[in-house]
Each structure stands twice: as structure tokens, then as C-alpha cells.
Motif scaffolding. Structure first.
Motif, PDB file in Angstrom:
ATOM      1  N   ALA A   1       0.928  -1.005  -0.003  1.00  0.00           N
ATOM      2  CA  ALA A   1       0.014   0.166  -0.083  1.00  0.00           C
ATOM      3  C   ALA A   1       0.700   1.185   0.031  1.00  0.00           C
ATOM      4  N   ALA A   2       0.213   2.524  -0.305  1.00  0.00           N
ATOM      5  CA  ALA A   2       0.965   3.794  -0.066  1.00  0.00           C
ATOM      6  C   ALA A   2       1.738   3.692   1.376  1.00  0.00           C
ATOM      7  N   GLY A   3       3.005   4.212   1.048  1.00  0.00           N
ATOM      8  CA  GLY A   3       3.819   4.378   2.235  1.00  0.00           C
ATOM      9  C   GLY A   3       4.426   3.146   2.881  1.00  0.00           C
ATOM     10  N   GLN A   4       4.122   1.988   2.245  1.00  0.00           N
ATOM     11  CA  GLN A   4       4.807   0.880   2.645  1.00  0.00           C
ATOM     12  C   GLN A   4       5.893   0.279   1.638  1.00  0.00           C
ATOM     13  N   GLU A   5       6.925  -0.618   2.416  1.00  0.00           N
ATOM     14  CA  GLU A   5       8.081  -1.194   1.592  1.00  0.00           C
ATOM     15  C   GLU A   5       7.851  -2.622   1.695  1.00  0.00           C
ATOM     16  N   SER A   6       8.159  -3.426   0.757  1.00  0.00           N
ATOM     17  CA  SER A   6       8.084  -5.040   0.587  1.00  0.00           C
ATOM     18  C   SER A   6       9.535  -5.340   1.019  1.00  0.00           C
ATOM     19  N   VAL A   7       9.507  -6.263   1.878  1.00  0.00           N
ATOM     20  CA  VAL A   7      10.966  -6.875   2.105  1.00  0.00           C
ATOM     21  C   VAL A   7      11.384  -7.527   1.009  1.00  0.00           C
ATOM     22  N   TRP A   8      10.515  -7.859  -0.056  1.00  0.00           N
ATOM     23  CA  TRP A   8      11.011  -8.558  -1.092  1.00  0.00           C
ATOM     24  C   TRP A   8      11.844  -7.628  -2.291  1.00  0.00           C
ATOM     25  N   ASP A   9      11.794  -6.345  -1.949  1.00  0.00           N
ATOM     26  CA  ASP A   9      12.351  -5.407  -2.495  1.00  0.00           C
ATOM     27  C   ASP A   9      13.770  -4.993  -1.960  1.00  0.00           C
TER      28      ASP A   9
ATOM     29  N   VAL B   1      19.843   6.390  14.377  1.00  0.00           N
ATOM     30  CA  VAL B   1      19.530   5.030  13.882  1.00  0.00           C
ATOM     31  C   VAL B   1      20.041   4.656  12.621  1.00  0.00           C
ATOM     32  N   VAL B   2      20.544   3.234  12.591  1.00  0.00           N
ATOM     33  CA  VAL B   2      20.917   2.480  11.166  1.00  0.00           C
ATOM     34  C   VAL B   2      20.190   1.562  10.979  1.00  0.00           C
ATOM     35  N   ARG B   3      19.584   1.160   9.863  1.00  0.00           N
ATOM     36  CA  ARG B   3      18.810  -0.323   9.701  1.00  0.00           C
ATOM     37  C   ARG B   3      19.545  -1.093   8.390  1.00  0.00           C
ATOM     38  N   VAL B   4      19.474  -2.007   8.767  1.00  0.00           N
ATOM     39  CA  VAL B   4      20.183  -3.065   7.800  1.00  0.00           C
ATOM     40  C   VAL B   4      18.832  -3.814   6.967  1.00  0.00           C
ATOM     41  N   LEU B   5      18.842  -3.823   5.736  1.00  0.00           N
ATOM     42  CA  LEU B   5      17.809  -4.444   4.914  1.00  0.00           C
ATOM     43  C   LEU B   5      18.095  -5.543   4.185  1.00  0.00           C
ATOM     44  N   GLU B   6      17.758  -6.496   4.241  1.00  0.00           N
ATOM     45  CA  GLU B   6      17.751  -7.965   3.510  1.00  0.00           C
ATOM     46  C   GLU B   6      16.826  -8.672   3.068  1.00  0.00           C
ATOM     47  N   THR B   7      16.903  -9.029   1.644  1.00  0.00           N
ATOM     48  CA  THR B   7      15.594  -9.735   1.243  1.00  0.00           C
ATOM     49  C   THR B   7      14.925 -10.562   2.131  1.00  0.00           C
ATOM     50  N   SER B   8      13.658 -10.616   2.223  1.00  0.00           N
ATOM     51  CA  SER B   8      12.710 -11.253   3.025  1.00  0.00           C
ATOM     52  C   SER B   8      12.761 -11.057   4.508  1.00  0.00           C
TER      53      SER B   8
ATOM     54  N   ASP C   1       4.819  -0.314   8.161  1.00  0.00           N
ATOM     55  CA  ASP C   1       5.133   0.263   6.958  1.00  0.00           C
ATOM     56  C   ASP C   1       6.065  -0.620   6.182  1.00  0.00           C
ATOM     57  N   ILE C   2       5.893  -1.999   6.405  1.00  0.00           N
ATOM     58  CA  ILE C   2       6.447  -3.165   5.731  1.00  0.00           C
ATOM     59  C   ILE C   2       5.738  -4.284   5.655  1.00  0.00           C
ATOM     60  N   VAL C   3       5.607  -4.846   4.580  1.00  0.00           N
ATOM     61  CA  VAL C   3       4.939  -6.116   4.268  1.00  0.00           C
ATOM     62  C   VAL C   3       5.841  -7.305   3.779  1.00  0.00           C
ATOM     63  N   GLY C   4       5.296  -8.369   3.961  1.00  0.00           N
ATOM     64  CA  GLY C   4       6.146  -9.701   3.633  1.00  0.00           C
ATOM     65  C   GLY C   4       5.654 -10.305   2.557  1.00  0.00           C
ATOM     66  N   PRO C   5       5.657 -11.735   2.734  1.00  0.00           N
ATOM     67  CA  PRO C   5       5.770 -12.778   4.007  1.00  0.00           C
ATOM     68  C   PRO C   5       7.236 -12.684   4.229  1.00  0.00           C
ATOM     69  N   PHE C   6       7.449 -13.010   5.741  1.00  0.00           N
ATOM     70  CA  PHE C   6       8.875 -12.605   6.352  1.00  0.00           C
ATOM     71  C   PHE C   6       9.527 -14.043   6.442  1.00  0.00           C
ATOM     72  N   LYS C   7      10.695 -14.003   6.620  1.00  0.00           N
ATOM     73  CA  LYS C   7      11.533 -15.258   6.825  1.00  0.00           C
ATOM     74  C   LYS C   7      11.283 -15.316   8.181  1.00  0.00           C
ATOM     75  N   GLY C   8      11.220 -16.620   8.606  1.00  0.00           N
ATOM     76  CA  GLY C   8      10.869 -16.822  10.132  1.00  0.00           C
ATOM     77  C   GLY C   8       9.598 -17.239  10.209  1.00  0.00           C
ATOM     78  N   GLU C   9       8.480 -17.176   9.365  1.00  0.00           N
ATOM     79  CA  GLU C   9       7.088 -17.696   9.532  1.00  0.00           C
ATOM     80  C   GLU C   9       7.240 -19.214   9.300  1.00  0.00           C
ATOM     81  N   PRO C  10       6.246 -19.773   9.829  1.00  0.00           N
ATOM     82  CA  PRO C  10       6.114 -21.515   9.569  1.00  0.00           C
ATOM     83  C   PRO C  10       6.435 -21.819   7.766  1.00  0.00           C
ATOM     84  N   GLY C  11       7.352 -22.563   7.688  1.00  0.00           N
ATOM     85  CA  GLY C  11       7.541 -22.953   6.142  1.00  0.00           C
ATOM     86  C   GLY C  11       8.518 -22.205   5.583  1.00  0.00           C
ATOM     87  N   THR C  12       9.201 -21.537   6.212  1.00  0.00           N
ATOM     88  CA  THR C  12      10.239 -20.428   5.464  1.00  0.00           C
ATOM     89  C   THR C  12      11.659 -20.837   5.503  1.00  0.00           C
TER      90      THR C  12
END
Length: 165
Positions: free
Chosen positions: A10-18, A47-54, A151-162
Motif C-alpha cells: 500500500a502507499a507508504g509501505q515497503e516490501s521486504v522482497w524489494d 538509527v541505522v537499519r540493515v535491509l535484507e531480502t525477505s 510500513d513493511i509487508v512480507g511474507p517474512f523469513k521466520g514464518e512457518p515453512g520459510t
């Protein structure tokens, strides 16, 4: 296992897949607070953040920004193929100590030098962590240290089956 379908953004969100692999490090204009044992042990906008796929972002804050006595050396270490060797901290606040709840890279690999004097914590081991006033949700699974915000969307690594991603 194939890559999962990213959730709609949605507007204002990021996908962890990007987010990239290898991970990207960036300074962000966000305010982070951490509460433990009924005390605020950290309140900073450095603040510093680290961004990694998923993965949800991992937030790193200055060691010096923590209340005196809230970071205690802990047993254990680990190695990240990108960031290098990590050491761990027990995090103390009020009447609680969270074992191995924080980590940092004292001599990070090239490209991740901003992490040298910073610590990340597992949100699930704290009473409360916020980003810009929003309470974060720990990355699913308990193994990874990402912080989930609206402001972020997944699915995220760590969920069942990932684990095969």
C-alpha cells in the motif's frame, strides 16, 4: 523451494522482497525506544537499519545511547557472511535481564563499518520496542532480529515453512 509471492504494498509501505541481498545498510531519520523491566533503557534518533531480502529491518542504535549498566557482555558469538563476527550482550533494565538479547559487530566487514559501535536487540526479549512511537512486532520465528512495523509487508523469513527460502 520457490520464492513466495510478496504481499501487496500500500502507499507508504515497503516490501521486504524489494530489499537487496547482500544486505544494505542505511541511516534513517527514525526515533527508537526500548523498554525493559519497567524502565526506558534507550531513546534515540541516531538509527541505522540493515535491509535484507525477505527480512524485516534490523535496527542498530549506538551502544552509548543505552542507559548505564543496561548492556552486559554475554557468552557466545556468531558469524554473518556479510557483516562479520558478532558478539552478544545480556540486556538489563529494572528487575529484568534478557540473556543474549543484543548483539553487535565490533569490527564489521567492509561496507558495514557503521555497525561498529551499535547494538541491535531482539524485540521479543524486551518489554517494548518502538519505531516513531509504533510498537514493533518481533520477526517471526525467534531466530532473526528484524522488527515488523506497519510500513513493511512480507511474507517474512521466520514464518512457518520459510526455512528453505
Amino acid at each position: 523451494m520457490s520464492r513466495p509471492a510478496p504481499h501487496p504494498v500500500a502507499a507508504g509501505q515497503e516490501s521486504v522482497w524489494d530489499y537487496p541481498r547482500p544486505p544494505r545498510i542505511e541511516t534513517v531519520d527514525r526515533r527508537v525506544t526500548i523498554d525493559l523491566g519497567g524502565e526506558r533503557i534507550l531513546d534515540t534518533s541516531d538509527v541505522v537499519r540493515v535491509l535484507e531480502t525477505s527480512h524485516p529491518p534490523v535496527y542498530y542504535v549506538p551502544i552509548a545511547a543505552f542507559s548505564d549498566g543496561s548492556l552486559l557482555p554475554a557468552r557466545g558469538s556468531s558469524f554473518c557472511e556479510f557483516k562479520g563476527s558478532a558478539r552478544y550482550f545480556d540486556v538489563h533494565g529494572g528487575d529484568r535481564t534478557a540473556q543474549g538479547a543484543g548483539w553487535n559487530y565490533p569490527t564489521p566487514a567492509r561496507g558495514y563499518e557503521l555497525l561498529a559501535d551499535r547494538v541491535a536487540v531482539y524485540a521479543g526479549k524486551m518489554d517494548r520496542c518502538t519505531v516513531d512511537g509504533e510498537e514493533v512486532v518481533p520477526q517471526p520465528g525467534g531466530f532473526y532480529g528484524g522488527w515488523v512495523t506497519s510500513d513493511i509487508v512480507g511474507p517474512f523469513k521466520g514464518e512457518p515453512g520459510t526455512m528453505g527460502w
